[in-house]
Design an enzyme around this catalytic site. Structure first.
Site, PDB file in Angstrom:
ATOM      1  N   ASN A   1      -1.817   1.435   5.737  1.00 40.29           N
ATOM      2  CA  ASN A   1      -0.863   0.419   5.267  1.00 40.29           C
ATOM      3  C   ASN A   1      -0.224  -0.407   6.621  1.00 40.29           C
ATOM      4  OD1 ASN A   1       0.746  -0.951   4.102  1.00 40.29           O
ATOM      5  ND2 ASN A   1       2.420   0.497   3.633  1.00 40.29           N
ATOM      6  N   GLY A   2      -0.589  -2.021   6.240  1.00 40.45           N
ATOM      7  CA  GLY A   2      -0.383  -2.756   7.451  1.00 40.45           C
ATOM      8  C   GLY A   2      -1.768  -3.602   7.821  1.00 40.45           C
TER       9      GLY A   2
ATOM     10  N   HIS B   1      18.652 -37.516  -7.898  1.00 42.86           N
ATOM     11  CA  HIS B   1      17.841 -38.002  -7.162  1.00 42.86           C
ATOM     12  C   HIS B   1      16.343 -37.625  -7.099  1.00 42.86           C
ATOM     13  CE1 HIS B   1      21.618 -39.238  -4.869  1.00 42.86           C
ATOM     14  NE2 HIS B   1      21.772 -37.999  -5.322  1.00 42.86           N
TER      15      HIS B   1
ATOM     16  N   TRP C   1      -2.788  -2.599  -1.336  1.00 38.85           N
ATOM     17  CA  TRP C   1      -2.522  -4.018  -2.147  1.00 38.85           C
ATOM     18  C   TRP C   1      -3.424  -5.049  -0.974  1.00 38.85           C
ATOM     19  CZ3 TRP C   1       1.211  -8.066  -0.073  1.00 38.85           C
ATOM     20  CH2 TRP C   1       1.388  -8.867  -1.108  1.00 38.85           C
TER      21      TRP C   1
ATOM     22  N   GLU D   1       9.409 -14.437 -11.580  1.00 34.82           N
ATOM     23  CA  GLU D   1       8.532 -13.400 -10.972  1.00 34.82           C
ATOM     24  C   GLU D   1       8.217 -12.230 -12.201  1.00 34.82           C
ATOM     25  OE1 GLU D   1      10.049 -10.889  -8.128  1.00 34.82           O
ATOM     26  OE2 GLU D   1      11.979 -11.167  -8.436  1.00 34.82           O
TER      27      GLU D   1
ATOM     28  N   LYS E   1      13.957 -14.697 -10.309  1.00 32.77           N
ATOM     29  CA  LYS E   1      13.825 -13.696 -11.435  1.00 32.77           C
ATOM     30  C   LYS E   1      13.027 -13.908 -12.509  1.00 32.77           C
ATOM     31  CE  LYS E   1      14.801 -10.738  -9.636  1.00 32.77           C
ATOM     32  NZ  LYS E   1      14.873 -11.020  -8.343  1.00 32.77           N
TER      33      LYS E   1
ATOM     34  N   LYS F   1       6.491  -4.462  -4.155  1.00 32.53           N
ATOM     35  CA  LYS F   1       7.950  -4.246  -3.937  1.00 32.53           C
ATOM     36  C   LYS F   1       8.407  -4.334  -2.796  1.00 32.53           C
ATOM     37  CE  LYS F   1      12.113  -3.083  -4.802  1.00 32.53           C
ATOM     38  NZ  LYS F   1      12.843  -3.948  -5.731  1.00 32.53           N
TER      39      LYS F   1
ATOM     40  N   GLU G   1      18.523 -17.523  -7.354  1.00 38.84           N
ATOM     41  CA  GLU G   1      18.272 -16.080  -7.881  1.00 38.84           C
ATOM     42  C   GLU G   1      17.882 -16.126  -9.275  1.00 38.84           C
ATOM     43  OE1 GLU G   1      17.242 -13.795  -6.389  1.00 38.84           O
ATOM     44  OE2 GLU G   1      17.321 -12.146  -7.875  1.00 38.84           O
TER      45      GLU G   1
ATOM     46  N   ARG H   1       4.860   0.070  -5.866  1.00 37.92           N
ATOM     47  CA  ARG H   1       4.968  -0.700  -4.395  1.00 37.92           C
ATOM     48  C   ARG H   1       3.808  -1.965  -4.818  1.00 37.92           C
ATOM     49  NH1 ARG H   1       6.686   2.077   0.087  1.00 37.92           N
ATOM     50  NH2 ARG H   1       5.052   1.205   1.271  1.00 37.92           N
TER      51      ARG H   1
ATOM     52  N   CYS I   1       0.793  -1.164   0.021  1.00 36.01           N
ATOM     53  CA  CYS I   1       0.039  -0.050  -0.085  1.00 36.01           C
ATOM     54  C   CYS I   1       0.974   1.194   0.081  1.00 36.01           C
ATOM     55  CB  CYS I   1      -0.991   0.135   1.305  1.00 36.01           C
ATOM     56  SG  CYS I   1      -2.014  -1.439   1.408  1.00 36.01           S
TER      57      CYS I   1
HETATM   58  C1  AGP Z   1      12.868 -10.158  -5.358  1.00 32.52           C
HETATM   59  O1  AGP Z   1      12.951  -9.830  -6.732  1.00 32.52           O
HETATM   60  C2  AGP Z   1      11.284 -10.036  -5.025  1.00 32.52           C
HETATM   61  N1  AGP Z   1      10.621  -8.873  -5.207  1.00 32.52           N
HETATM   62  C3  AGP Z   1      11.001 -10.330  -3.490  1.00 32.52           C
HETATM   63  O2  AGP Z   1      11.406 -11.569  -3.479  1.00 32.52           O
HETATM   64  C4  AGP Z   1      11.976  -9.546  -2.569  1.00 32.52           C
HETATM   65  O3  AGP Z   1      13.391  -9.921  -2.618  1.00 32.52           O
HETATM   66  C5  AGP Z   1      11.614 -10.032  -1.117  1.00 32.52           C
HETATM   67  O4  AGP Z   1      10.352  -9.501  -0.894  1.00 32.52           O
HETATM   68  C6  AGP Z   1      12.397  -9.305   0.070  1.00 32.52           C
HETATM   69  O5  AGP Z   1      12.221  -7.910   0.032  1.00 32.52           O
HETATM   70  P1  AGP Z   1      13.256  -6.992   0.828  1.00 32.52           P
HETATM   71  O6  AGP Z   1      14.472  -7.355   0.418  1.00 32.52           O
HETATM   72  O7  AGP Z   1      12.824  -5.486   0.730  1.00 32.52           O
HETATM   73  O8  AGP Z   1      13.093  -7.386   2.477  1.00 32.52           O
END
Ligand code: AGP
Length: 609
Positions: free
Chosen positions: A100-101, A505, A74, A489, A486, A604, A482, A27, A2
């Site tokens: 927000n929260g 395995h 959100w 997502e 990527k 984000k 990683e 966000r 949010c």
């Molecule tokens: C990574 O590309 C994602 N956006 C997500 O996994 C992110 O790394 C994760 O939510 C952690 O966020 P932060 O580093 O702000 O804590």
């Protein structure tokens, strides 16, 4: 997550709110709304969908007023809908709130207020705040908000306006970001700096539970005992362009290309050539402190967790201290063995991820020292840590984390080298050698970025892949994790990272003719084993795209395509080998027409459980 924006001054607040919400779109959100005070009443306009829906409605149904709050939602409690969007109001519409929260005890409060005759229209937890302020309101908005704060539990950044007191915005934060922008005869609130950067560079960073009252000419901070607090002004040195795309098509590709600078910036003043010491800013981790540490946890989520995987290998290899890496949402509930001999390294780009923040507090509660690696100055996690080592990646706007990842790894290298120096597990010459090579990383990253055309061609040919496997051993496995995240997502292709030695395995049963496999072979000591693993999947018809260091020609005779990165020592390879994987995910997503910067279902900064 949010986004909140608020304005009080002499201008029409609507354009300020809309522009601010636009800067917070990254966000992640599913609805947007504003509440504006004018001439004795508060008007609310809020709709499900993109901000453009709200803007279009406002063109036909204009609002005007010098006091206003806005929100991008959100969804957490209640599906995305007009009625569940913020702002929420009390029954008479005299009070409006954005939040927000999560209000954890909202059900009990809601039941209590329904008993008192309040009528709820939404499924959200936030709506209870509007009615609760109304319930406690006896002519003093600040007092009413204070009473609400004494009753609610959970995490929140919220702002409230009232038609009875149209000269102020009252706001507060707990575990969720909120900042105050200082204007001339006007003042602002926002969840994040880009929202108000066009209006002011002077901001206040709110601390936990600081009640803040904005009028157009004053800003007052109260602690939990209602004592006034004096705060320092934080001068934002980002230029607006830094938060814009700077000529790139997407924030993500811009941020991928910012990595040489981000990596360099995160080393500046800490890594000085030909010297065995590392200057970890003002971190006071002494030799004696380290002698009292018998266990290190690295705790994070998502990409930050993958950076933590690299950190584990590096700290154990260089400083010889046992390291356990944990996903924050697991760590906080598994009663980990933590005491005052534990160092917990918290990694977070936003510094606001709720699971990670909660894990920090869990570790702190059991006596652990907290060292956090964070990209956002003054974020919640930074403020609650004993020590903070900032990554200087600059604002990372794209939901998919790239420069934050590489700079997190740099920070973890710095920590590992500092520890190795304090413990004497590396000689001064060994440390100087690693540091001198680290100084070359920005150039190596730049060289790796030169492969974008090759990768773009690969993406064009393979964008219809249903599945992808990322294989690696040791540090290459950490990077494979990683790379697969990527890919998932932003291109929405199902991708899995696998420790190459583990494939046989079970999972190798999934390899069939045409299966796309990305093999990472940068670890010299594991190279031959990786070549064998590539042969295994090739024998079952896989299409293999290999990433290897210049000079390792053998893999070219096995893989369908090999991309060579500059020769770099095994331990520093992740900073360079991840670049092709970031580009691959990016070009796949572009080829598929995905929303690269704002992928579906993602945010984000995930400030909910
Ligand atoms: C990574 O590309 C994602 N956006 C997500 O996994 C992110 O790394 C994760 O939510 C952690 O966020 P932060 O580093 O702000 O804590």
């Amino acid at each position: 997550m949010c986004g909140i924006v608020g304005y009080i001054g002499s201008k029409n607040s609507v354009p300020v709110l809309i522009e601010g919400l636009q800067k917070l779109e990254y966000r992640g959100y599913d609805s947007a709304g504003i509440a504006v005070y004018n001439n004795g009443s508060i008007s609310v306009r809020k709709y499900k969908g993109r901000l453009a829906v709200l803007e279009e409605k406002l063109q036909q149904d204009t609002l005007d007023g010098c006091l206003g709050i806005g929100h991008t939602r959100w969804a957490t409690h209640g599906e995305p809908s007009d009625v569940n969007s913020h702002p929420h109001t009390n029954c008479s519409g005299d009070i409006a709130v954005v939040h927000n929260g999560i209000i954890e005890n909202y059900m009990q409060i809601k039941a209590f207020l329904i008993e008192k005759g309040y009528v709820f229209v939404s499924e959200t937890d936030t709506e209870v705040l509007a009615h609760y302020v109304d319930f406690f309101y006896e002519g003093d908005l600040i007092k009413a908000v204070r009473k609400v704060l004494q009753k609610v539990r959970g995490s929140y950044a919220f702002a409230v306006i009232s038609k009875q007191e149209p000269d102020k915005i009252v706001c507060v934060r707990k575990e969720n970001p909120l900042i105050v922008g200082i204007g001339e005869g006007e003042n602002y609130i926002a969840s994040d700096i880009p929202a108000i950067l066009a209006h002011t560079r002077k901001i206040y960073l709110l601390n936990e539970n600081e009640l803040t009252i904005l009028t157009k000419d004053s800003i007052t901070f109260l602690d939990e005992e209602d004592r006034e607090i004096k705060k320092d002004i934080f001068e934002v040195n980002w230029d607006v362009a830094a938060a814009e795309k700077g000529g790139y098509e997407h924030f993500m590709i811009k941020e991928i290309h910012e990595q040489p600078k981000a990596v360099k910036d995160t080393m500046t003043s800490r890594i000085v050539p030909d010297s065995p010491t590392i200057k970890l800013d003002d971190i006071k981790l002494t030799k004696e402190d380290l002698e009292g540490i018998n266990k290190i946890f690295i705790v994070a989520c998502g990409t930050a967790y993958h950076a933590g995987m690299v950190g584990k290998y590096v700290i154990e290899k260089l400083a010889k201290i046992p390291v356990e890496v944990d996903i924050a949402s697991e760590f906080r509930y598994r009663t980990p063995i933590v005491d005052n001999k534990t160092l917990t390294i918290i990694v977070s780009q936003s510094g606001e991820t709720l699971d990670t923040f909660a894990a920090l507090k869990e570790a702190k509660k059991h006596g652990s020292r907290i060292l956090s690696v964070v990209n956002v100055v003054g974020s919640s996690i930074a403020r609650e840590s004993h020590d903070v080592l900032y990554t200087w990646a600059g604002p990372e706007i794209a939901v998919a984390s790239t420069k934050a990842y590489t700079t997190q790894i740099i920070a973890l290298y710095e920590i590992a080298l500092h520890m190795a120096h304090l413990k004497g597990t590396l000689s001064d010459e060994q440390i100087a050698e690693i540091k001198n090579e680290m100084m070359k990383l920005p150039e190596m990253v730049k060289a790796a970025l030169e492969h974008k055309d090759t990768i773009q061609k690969f993406a064009t040919r393979n964008s219809n892949a249903a599945d992808m496997f990322f294989l690696g051993r040791g540090l290459d496995y950490a990077v494979a994790l990683e790379g697969s995240l990527k890919m998932k997502e932003i291109s929405y292709i199902h991708a899995e990272a696998y420790a190459a030695g583990e494939l046989k395995h079970g999972t190798i049963a999934l390899i069939e003719p045409g299966t796309v496999v990305i093999a990472i072979l940068t670890q010299d000591e594991l190279f031959e084993k990786m070549v064998s693993n590539v042969k295994e999947v090739k024998a079952r018809g896989a299409f293999v795209f290999a990433i290897a260091k210049e000079g390792n020609k053998e893999i070219e005779t096995v893989a369908d395509y090999t991309l060579f990165i500059p020769h770099v020592s095994d331990i520093l390879a992740p900073i360079v080998s991840v670049i092709p994987l970031q580009l691959m995910a990016y070009y796949m997503a572009v080829e598929k027409g995905c929303d690269v910067d704002k992928p579906r279902n993602l945010a984000k900064s995930v400030t909910v459980e």
